[in-house]
Design a protein around this motif. Structure first.
Motif, PDB file in Angstrom:
ATOM      1  N   VAL A 124       0.835  -1.224   0.000  1.00  0.00           N
ATOM      2  CA  VAL A 124       0.000   0.000   0.000  1.00  0.00           C
ATOM      3  C   VAL A 124       0.859   1.260   0.000  1.00  0.00           C
ATOM      4  CG1 VAL A 124      -2.084  -1.026   0.975  1.00  0.00           C
ATOM      5  CG2 VAL A 124      -0.365  -0.073   2.517  1.00  0.00           C
ATOM      6  N   GLN A 125       2.050   1.121   0.638  1.00  0.00           N
ATOM      7  CA  GLN A 125       2.931   2.291   0.632  1.00  0.00           C
ATOM      8  C   GLN A 125       3.452   2.545  -0.790  1.00  0.00           C
ATOM      9  OE1 GLN A 125       5.497   1.049   4.030  1.00  0.00           O
ATOM     10  NE2 GLN A 125       5.260   3.176   4.679  1.00  0.00           N
ATOM     11  N   ARG A 126       3.796   1.438  -1.468  1.00  0.00           N
ATOM     12  CA  ARG A 126       4.376   1.556  -2.805  1.00  0.00           C
ATOM     13  C   ARG A 126       3.364   2.126  -3.806  1.00  0.00           C
ATOM     14  NH1 ARG A 126       6.264  -3.846  -4.231  1.00  0.00           N
ATOM     15  NH2 ARG A 126       7.719  -3.500  -2.545  1.00  0.00           N
ATOM     16  N   TYR A 127       2.111   1.712  -3.695  1.00  0.00           N
ATOM     17  CA  TYR A 127       1.121   2.108  -4.716  1.00  0.00           C
ATOM     18  C   TYR A 127       0.141   3.173  -4.232  1.00  0.00           C
ATOM     19  CZ  TYR A 127       3.107  -1.821  -7.186  1.00  0.00           C
ATOM     20  OH  TYR A 127       3.987  -2.664  -7.789  1.00  0.00           O
ATOM     21  N   ARG A 128       0.513   3.807  -3.134  1.00  0.00           N
ATOM     22  CA  ARG A 128      -0.374   4.832  -2.584  1.00  0.00           C
ATOM     23  C   ARG A 128      -0.756   5.880  -3.635  1.00  0.00           C
ATOM     24  NH1 ARG A 128      -0.487   7.228   2.554  1.00  0.00           N
ATOM     25  NH2 ARG A 128       1.498   6.290   3.108  1.00  0.00           N
ATOM     26  N   GLN A 129       0.260   6.411  -4.290  1.00  0.00           N
ATOM     27  CA  GLN A 129       0.001   7.499  -5.236  1.00  0.00           C
ATOM     28  C   GLN A 129      -0.969   7.076  -6.330  1.00  0.00           C
ATOM     29  OE1 GLN A 129       0.415  10.617  -4.928  1.00  0.00           O
ATOM     30  NE2 GLN A 129       1.485  10.207  -2.980  1.00  0.00           N
ATOM     31  N   THR A 130      -0.790   5.849  -6.841  1.00  0.00           N
ATOM     32  CA  THR A 130      -1.639   5.368  -7.926  1.00  0.00           C
ATOM     33  C   THR A 130      -3.049   5.060  -7.442  1.00  0.00           C
ATOM     34  OG1 THR A 130       0.343   4.141  -8.474  1.00  0.00           O
ATOM     35  CG2 THR A 130      -1.610   3.727  -9.858  1.00  0.00           C
ATOM     36  N   LEU A 131      -3.121   4.434  -6.303  1.00  0.00           N
ATOM     37  CA  LEU A 131      -4.422   3.896  -5.885  1.00  0.00           C
ATOM     38  C   LEU A 131      -5.232   4.833  -4.989  1.00  0.00           C
ATOM     39  CD1 LEU A 131      -3.370   0.195  -5.205  1.00  0.00           C
ATOM     40  CD2 LEU A 131      -4.685   1.049  -7.145  1.00  0.00           C
ATOM     41  N   PHE A 132      -4.665   5.271  -3.870  1.00  0.00           N
ATOM     42  CA  PHE A 132      -5.446   6.088  -2.927  1.00  0.00           C
ATOM     43  C   PHE A 132      -4.553   7.176  -2.348  1.00  0.00           C
ATOM     44  CE2 PHE A 132      -4.839   1.643  -1.752  1.00  0.00           C
ATOM     45  CZ  PHE A 132      -5.925   0.998  -2.317  1.00  0.00           C
ATOM     46  N   PRO A 133      -4.259   8.188  -3.141  1.00  0.00           N
ATOM     47  CA  PRO A 133      -3.281   9.205  -2.704  1.00  0.00           C
ATOM     48  C   PRO A 133      -3.663   9.925  -1.418  1.00  0.00           C
ATOM     49  CG  PRO A 133      -4.361   9.821  -4.777  1.00  0.00           C
ATOM     50  CD  PRO A 133      -4.786   8.426  -4.486  1.00  0.00           C
ATOM     51  N   ASP A 134      -4.971  10.109  -1.182  1.00  0.00           N
ATOM     52  CA  ASP A 134      -5.347  10.917  -0.007  1.00  0.00           C
ATOM     53  C   ASP A 134      -5.997  10.100   1.099  1.00  0.00           C
ATOM     54  OD1 ASP A 134      -4.502  13.219  -1.362  1.00  0.00           O
ATOM     55  OD2 ASP A 134      -6.387  13.159  -2.542  1.00  0.00           O
ATOM     56  N   THR A 135      -6.012   8.781   0.925  1.00  0.00           N
ATOM     57  CA  THR A 135      -6.731   7.962   1.921  1.00  0.00           C
ATOM     58  C   THR A 135      -5.824   7.659   3.108  1.00  0.00           C
ATOM     59  OG1 THR A 135      -7.849   6.942   0.064  1.00  0.00           O
ATOM     60  CG2 THR A 135      -8.087   5.837   2.191  1.00  0.00           C
ATOM     61  N   PRO A 136      -6.339   7.856   4.342  1.00  0.00           N
ATOM     62  CA  PRO A 136      -5.520   7.500   5.517  1.00  0.00           C
ATOM     63  C   PRO A 136      -5.301   5.985   5.579  1.00  0.00           C
ATOM     64  CG  PRO A 136      -7.684   8.329   6.203  1.00  0.00           C
ATOM     65  CD  PRO A 136      -7.636   8.413   4.702  1.00  0.00           C
TER      66      PRO A 136
END
Ligand code: ADP
Length: 628
Positions: free
Chosen positions: A127-139
């Motif tokens: 989730v850290q690796r794909y944060r930007q692609t998948l859920f940039p603003d989700t806690p």
């Protein structure tokens, strides 16, 4: 045509305005009610849960279960928990993640979840690796991540980490504490990248142990081979269960099948450090699911409630209080004294008392009541025996008194019986004296006279002996008796009396000896009483009809004494009363003779009956049990 125009065309303008107002009010009211309901139930919150290996992969599956249960319980909002598993993490050689990322992307594009919850280190990394692609603003809450695996570089203000610390030294200290003779630890661990990381970590961390124990690594083996080896481990070896997501042969193990199979075949105890494996392992200090899931639930609820993730921080979670499986301690003969102080012992066999407490209490109560009853019965029996002895004693005394009175009746005849031999002795003695005065006394004659004197003397002493024996005061005494002798003795006592009264007293003895158990003096007394009564009964009869006959016979297994007379018999109205105390038809009678006779016979377990004979007279029958 619009609705407004339609209304306007069919009704007056004022009515249409009133209706429109009403409609508006209804709409407003219903809108307000919906908003109130939503705010009462709260907005739906979407939680994305990402598993590291598979949804059923232990130990994380247990953390996930406990976290979901906690969320359902504590959330003020309706929850939509969507779970995904990062299957690629468990491949020996991680495959491409792009298709999975695309899949998630298409699922959540434009509608991101309210929170992302990753379970385990591989999921956290993803989730850290794909944060930007998948859920940039989700806690995000990254939970159950070993502190060494937290990727701190990529953490943002939007993340909360719930980290744990696996203290392998504590695990090995525990092994050596509970099984101090351990020489080798067989390390069961899989072959995924995560597992490989841990192999190096454990090796590094356990360096201080030096040569104290040797470690045998099974990470290069197919699990089937692991099972074979575990079944034939040398003594002083234990097994350490790390993880088994995928073995060296590439076979994936979900659930806890692998551990259960190992537990079933292993000839050595298994140790681990995760509560999720407890049940197949011995135990010790371990990572407890509860504490981690509590913190995770707390973080999620606070973030959903609007708190900033940056402000939510937790200490790394260490192992909890050591706990042990009682069944395993028993199985491997591990003494409880080897366990660290304050340890918890689980699954203890409740034991007989705990399992059957009520049944045991009931049985004890029954035994107690029974014991009480038995002692009361024994006491009663003792009292009865004492009473029986006392009553026999009274009977003996009563019988003795009765014998005196019976013998009293016989005094005249006895005196006569004694006088006769004494008189003969005197006459014979005088004759002998005269003969001796002669010049040549006939010595043969004198010898004959002396013989007569001796016989008469013996006759007289016999009378006295019988009298003495019948009058002596003896306690009730049971002996083996020949009934014939007893009856004969009694007849001997009254024979002379019968003679004097001109009564024909006859006796028919039994063909064989009849043995009974009893008191000779008392049985004689019974016979004596009955004969005297019979002699009284025939006293007024014609001279030729004064007969009393006694016979002893065997009837089945009983001996019977019959005493019959030729008297008038007993009036039919009296037949039922003759054995009652103080019943007498004689002017001087006491009415105790038959009552005492009946008591004596019954004390001998016998019966006494009377009936009238068809040709006149009465017959008394005494029956006594034969002993042999
Ligand atoms: P007692 O001889 O002092 O009267 P018993 O108890 O011996 O007391 O006898 C009770 C009564 O039974 C006698 O008074 C008599 O009426 C009756 N009885 C006993 N034996 C005979 C018998 N052989 N024939 C007729 N009556 C008898």
């Amino acid at each position: 045509m619009s609705g407004r125009r339609l209304i306007a065309s069919v009704m007056p303008r004022s009515v249409a305005a009133a209706l429109l107002g009403l409609l508006l009010a209804v709409c407003l009211l219903s809108g307000a009610a919906g908003a109130a309901e939503r705010s009462a139930r709260g907005e739906l919150k979407r939680v994305l849960v990402l598993h590291s290996f598979g949804r059923e992969f232990r130990p994380w599956s247990e953390y996930a279960r406990s976290i979901k249960a906690g969320l359902e319980q504590q959330s003020r909002w309706p929850l939509d928990i969507q779970e995904h598993a990062l299957l690629s993490a468990r491949f020996n050689n991680p495959g491409p993640e792009a298709p999975f990322v695309d899949y998630l992307h298409s699922l959540y594009e434009g509608a991101p979840p309210d929170i992302v919850l990753s379970i385990g280190a591989p999921a956290a990394r993803f989730v850290q690796r794909y944060r930007q692609t998948l859920f940039p603003d989700t806690p995000m809450v990254l939970t159950v991540v070993e502190q060494r695996l937290v990727n701190r570089l990529d953490l943002t203000d939007n993340d909360v980490v719930v980290s744990v610390h696996n203290d392998f030294m504590a695990v090995f200290d525990n092994i050596l504490r509970v099984l101090p003779d351990t020489k080798t630890v067989a390390m069961v661990i899989g072959a995924s990248p995560l597992e490989k990381f841990w192999i190096d970590e454990v090796k590094r961390e356990l360096k201080p142990l030096g040569n104290r124990v040797s470690l045998t690594w099974y990470s290069d083996l197919a699990f089937d081979e692991v099972l074979k080896r575990a079944a034939n481990l040398p003594p002083n070896t234990v097994l350490f269960w790390g993880l088994m997501s995928v073995d060296a042969a590439g076979i994936v193990y979900e659930g806890d099948i692998a551990l259960r199979s190992l537990h079933a075949v292993a000839n050595a105890p298994i140790f681990s450090y995760q509560e999720a494996f407890f049940g197949s392992t011995v135990g010790g200090p371990m990572q407890l699911t509860g504490e981690t899931s509590r913190k995770t639930v707390d973080a999620v609820i606070r973030i959903l409630g609007g708190e900033k993730p940056a402000g939510i921080k937790y200490e790394t979670i260490e192992f909890g209080t050591p706990r042990y499986d009682w069944r395993e301690l028993q199985r491997w003969s591990i003494s409880e004294s080897n366990l660290p102080p304050g340890s918890e012992i689980m699954f203890r066999d409740p034991g007989l008392w705990e399992t059957y407490r009520w049944q045991l209490l009931l049985i004890a109560a029954v035994i107690l009541v029974q014991t009480g009853l038995i002692s009361v019965l024994l006491h009663e029996r003792r009292r009865r025996q004492v009473a029986e002895v006392e009553s026999l004693q009274r009977l003996a005394e009563l019988a003795h008194a009765n014998r005196y009175s019976t013998v009293g009746e016989l005094t005249t005849s006895i005196a006569h019986e004694l006088n006769q031999p004494l008189g003969s002795i005197l006459t014979n003695a005088e004759t002998a004296e005269l003969m001796l005065k002669g010049a040549s006394p006939d010595m043969d004659e004198i010898r004959q006279i002396l013989g007569d004197i001796r016989r008469d003397d013996q006759r007289a002493s016999e009378v006295i002996r019988r009298l003495r024996s019948v009058l002596k005061k003896t306690p009730f005494e049971i002996k083996n008796l020949k009934l014939n002798d007893t009856v004969r003795e009694a007849i001997g006592l009254v024979a002379a009396v019968a003679d004097g009264r001109r009564i024909a007293l006859t006796y028919v003895p039994p063909s064989t000896d009849l043995h009974v158990k009893g008191d000779a003096v008392q049985l004689q007394q019974v016979v004596l009483n009955l004969i005297i009564n019979a002699m009284d009964a025939v006293a007024d009869a014609d001279m030729r009809k004064r007969e009393v006959s006694v016979a002893t016979v065997r009837v089945g297994n009983r001996a019977e004494i019959k005493i019959a007379d030729t008297g008038p018999g007993i009036a039919s109205g009296d037949l039922a009363n003759v054995f009652n105390p103080f019943f007498s038809t004689k002017p001087q009678g006491m009415g105790m003779g038959l009552a005492i006779a009946k008591t004596i016979v019954e004390a001998h377990h016998g019966t006494i009956e009377v009936e009238n004979l068809p040709w006149g007279g009465a017959v008394f029958s005494i029956r006594l049990p034969i002993t042999r």
